[in-house]
Scaffold this motif. Structure first.
Motif, mmCIF file in Angstrom:
data_model
loop_
_atom_site.group_PDB
_atom_site.id
_atom_site.type_symbol
_atom_site.label_atom_id
_atom_site.label_comp_id
_atom_site.label_asym_id
_atom_site.label_seq_id
_atom_site.Cartn_x
_atom_site.Cartn_y
_atom_site.Cartn_z
ATOM 1 N N GLY A 30 0.801 -1.219 0.000
ATOM 2 C CA GLY A 30 0.000 0.000 0.000
ATOM 3 C C GLY A 30 0.828 1.260 0.000
ATOM 4 O O GLY A 30 2.056 1.231 0.083
ATOM 5 N N GLN A 35 -1.115 2.327 -9.076
ATOM 6 C CA GLN A 35 -1.444 0.934 -8.786
ATOM 7 C C GLN A 35 -0.891 0.038 -9.875
ATOM 8 O O GLN A 35 -0.709 0.454 -11.004
ATOM 9 N N CYS A 48 -1.295 -1.373 -4.323
ATOM 10 C CA CYS A 48 -2.498 -0.554 -4.204
ATOM 11 C C CYS A 48 -2.160 0.905 -4.464
ATOM 12 O O CYS A 48 -1.089 1.371 -4.100
ATOM 13 N N CYS A 50 -2.956 5.072 -4.125
ATOM 14 C CA CYS A 50 -3.009 5.956 -2.966
ATOM 15 C C CYS A 50 -4.361 6.651 -2.940
ATOM 16 O O CYS A 50 -4.828 7.141 -3.964
ATOM 17 N N MET A 51 -5.011 6.672 -1.793
ATOM 18 C CA MET A 51 -6.315 7.316 -1.683
ATOM 19 C C MET A 51 -6.222 8.798 -2.007
ATOM 20 O O MET A 51 -7.175 9.401 -2.453
ATOM 21 N N GLN A 70 -8.113 2.595 -4.993
ATOM 22 C CA GLN A 70 -7.895 1.486 -4.076
ATOM 23 C C GLN A 70 -8.279 0.219 -4.824
ATOM 24 O O GLN A 70 -8.946 0.276 -5.850
#
Length: 109
Positions: A30, A35, A48, A50-51, A70
């Motif tokens: 993460g 991604q 994953c 990044c928000m 995500q």
């Protein structure tokens, strides 16, 4: 064992793929600003997004960036990992991300 192999991988990072393929069938990483998915022979490494999406640091220093994302994964009790979807997240301040990539927001009516 795992601990010894991890110590070797610390000294020689290229060994990490062998460690992952030997001890894990799926690995999720993460806090990356993009991604990705890598096949390690025995399974996958999911990177994953990044928000937050791309920010100035990721874009100017790491030369990576994508929309805020995500990963949603699907698992089966008998078959393990069976699929995934990329979830694209909306941001309150999308304007900043669009500006960074030279994009324009569509006006809403």
């Amino acid at each position: 064992g795992l601990e010894e192999d991890l110590e070797k991988a610390k000294k020689n990072p290229s060994e990490m793929v062998n460690v992952l393929a030997t001890y894990f069938d799926t690995v999720m990483l993460g806090h990356f600003h993009t991604q990705n998915e890598l096949d390690i022979g025995t399974g996958v490494v999911m990177v994953c997004g990044c928000m937050k999406g791309a920010d100035e640091y990721a874009f100017s220093r790491l030369h990576v960036g994508s929309r805020p994302t995500q990963v949603l994964t699907y698992w089966n009790e008998d078959h393990g990992y069976v699929g995934k979807e990329i979830i694209y997240l909306l941001k309150v301040n999308m304007w900043m991300s669009f500006q960074m990539f030279g994009l324009k927001l569509k006006s809403s009516k």
